[in-house]
Design a protein around this motif. Structure first.
Motif, PDB file in Angstrom:
ATOM      1  N   UNK A   1       0.819  -1.243   0.103  1.00 42.65           N
ATOM      2  CA  UNK A   1       0.021  -0.207   0.110  1.00 42.65           C
ATOM      3  C   UNK A   1       0.711   1.385   0.178  1.00 42.65           C
ATOM      4  N   UNK A   2       1.980   1.195   0.746  1.00 40.69           N
ATOM      5  CA  UNK A   2       2.742   2.317   0.894  1.00 40.69           C
ATOM      6  C   UNK A   2       3.480   2.718  -0.568  1.00 40.69           C
ATOM      7  N   UNK A   3       3.749   1.794  -1.271  1.00 38.40           N
ATOM      8  CA  UNK A   3       4.356   2.035  -2.729  1.00 38.40           C
ATOM      9  C   UNK A   3       3.128   2.433  -3.684  1.00 38.40           C
ATOM     10  N   UNK A   4       2.018   2.162  -3.444  1.00 41.98           N
ATOM     11  CA  UNK A   4       0.998   2.536  -4.475  1.00 41.98           C
ATOM     12  C   UNK A   4       0.662   3.867  -4.142  1.00 41.98           C
ATOM     13  N   UNK A   5       0.676   4.036  -2.855  1.00 47.61           N
ATOM     14  CA  UNK A   5       0.164   5.576  -2.510  1.00 47.61           C
ATOM     15  C   UNK A   5       1.549   6.564  -2.993  1.00 47.61           C
TER      16      UNK A   5
END
Length: 303
Positions: free
Chosen positions: A235-239
């Motif tokens: 999720x961190x990378x997607x955001x």
């Protein structure tokens, strides 16, 4: 094969990219803050370096595959970073997904030390990196691209030269933006099918054979139906990547309504499930809202 490569960053993606270089017969020196990640590669012929500086001192080109611009800069410019060990005339190949501004800024810092930069972000998923078939998008001087093309071909399937430095960063973020939008769409499609009384295996296969199909449906759709959500991307990378896309929209004057909505949905998913949760778990927001899951037998837990 005479070119000596250093590879820094052996995470979900980097370990496979470095492994492809080793498999192709390149001389590869590796480093990661977690030494245990290097052990399988050392067993296959890679050489371990105790520090970034020591690695850079022994190679012609350093490849980095790291999770954020801040970490890339620290690895490049730190007291014992790449620039403290790589000899003038060497190459830094950045395979992380960075913003165009970061690429241009860090390239200028490297150039002051006599180091040329090539950006080479990848797209297609960790499973394709494991197979040596991931798509590589390079940006930088054409002659530098040609010099390192054999290494890029060892790591990837389709190799593109997108133009000067910074252009690969732009198109890579665009591809990720599309993937995240498609992920929300396939979740909604599968939920609509379930609530409409369609068997989810049938729904998956019919969508796959239809005009509504996407690469994301074919891949991430499977781990959603399995329930693992394991796409090896957080999720961190997607955001982070969606933030880059919205930044490009502002810079280039392009309204990005779908991307903006998608980012807000991912931010909500990150706050609910955590930044380390797999990005495909964004679909669980819909499962939770409707009160039912999207599960079907026979789908893999990991691609």
């Amino acid at each position: 094969m005479d070119m000596r490569y250093g590879f820094i960053g052996l995470g979900h993606l980097g370990q496979h990219l470095a492994g492809s270089l080793v498999r192709a017969g390149f001389s590869v020196i590796i480093h990661d803050r977690d030494k245990s990640r290097a052990e399988p590669l050392v067993e296959r012929g890679a050489t371990w370096a105790e520090s970034v500086q020591a690695l850079a001192h022994e190679v012609d080109a350093v490849i980095t595959c790291l999770p954020s611009p801040a970490i890339s800069q620290a690895v490049l410019t730190g007291p014992e970073g790449v620039l403290s060990g790589l000899k003038p005339g060497g190459t830094w190949i950045e395979m992380s997904t960075l913003d165009q501004t970061d690429i241009e800024r860090l390239a200028a810092i490297a150039a002051e030390k006599g180091i040329r930069m090539l950006e080479a972000p990848v797209t297609g998923g960790v499973h394709r990196a494991a197979a040596g078939d991931i798509t590589v998008i390079a940006g930088g001087d054409r002659d530098l691209f040609d010099i390192h093309l054999p290494a890029l071909q060892a790591m990837g399937g389709q190799i593109f030269h997108a133009g000067p430095l910074g252009k690969a960063a732009v198109i890579k973020v665009i591809t990720n933006m599309l993937a995240f939008i498609h992920l929300l769409a396939t979740g909604e499609a599968l939920m609509l099918a379930k609530m409409g009384g369609i068997d989810l295996t049938d729904a998956f296969n019919i969508i796959k054979a239809s005009s509504g199909n996407s690469f994301v449906h074919e891949t991430e759709g499977q781990v959603i139906l399995n329930g693992s959500y394991n796409i090896n991307f957080t999720m961190d990378l997607a955001c982070k990547d969606l933030g880059f896309a919205l930044g490009f929209g502002k810079t280039f004057g392009v309204p990005l309504d779908l991307a903006s909505h998608t980012l807000q949905t991912f931010i909500r998913a990150r706050s609910t499930y955590g930044g380390d949760a797999w990005s495909s778990k964004v679909v669980k927001l819909l499962e939770d809202a409707v009160g039912t899951d999207l599960r079907a037998p026979g789908f893999p837990s990991e691609l």
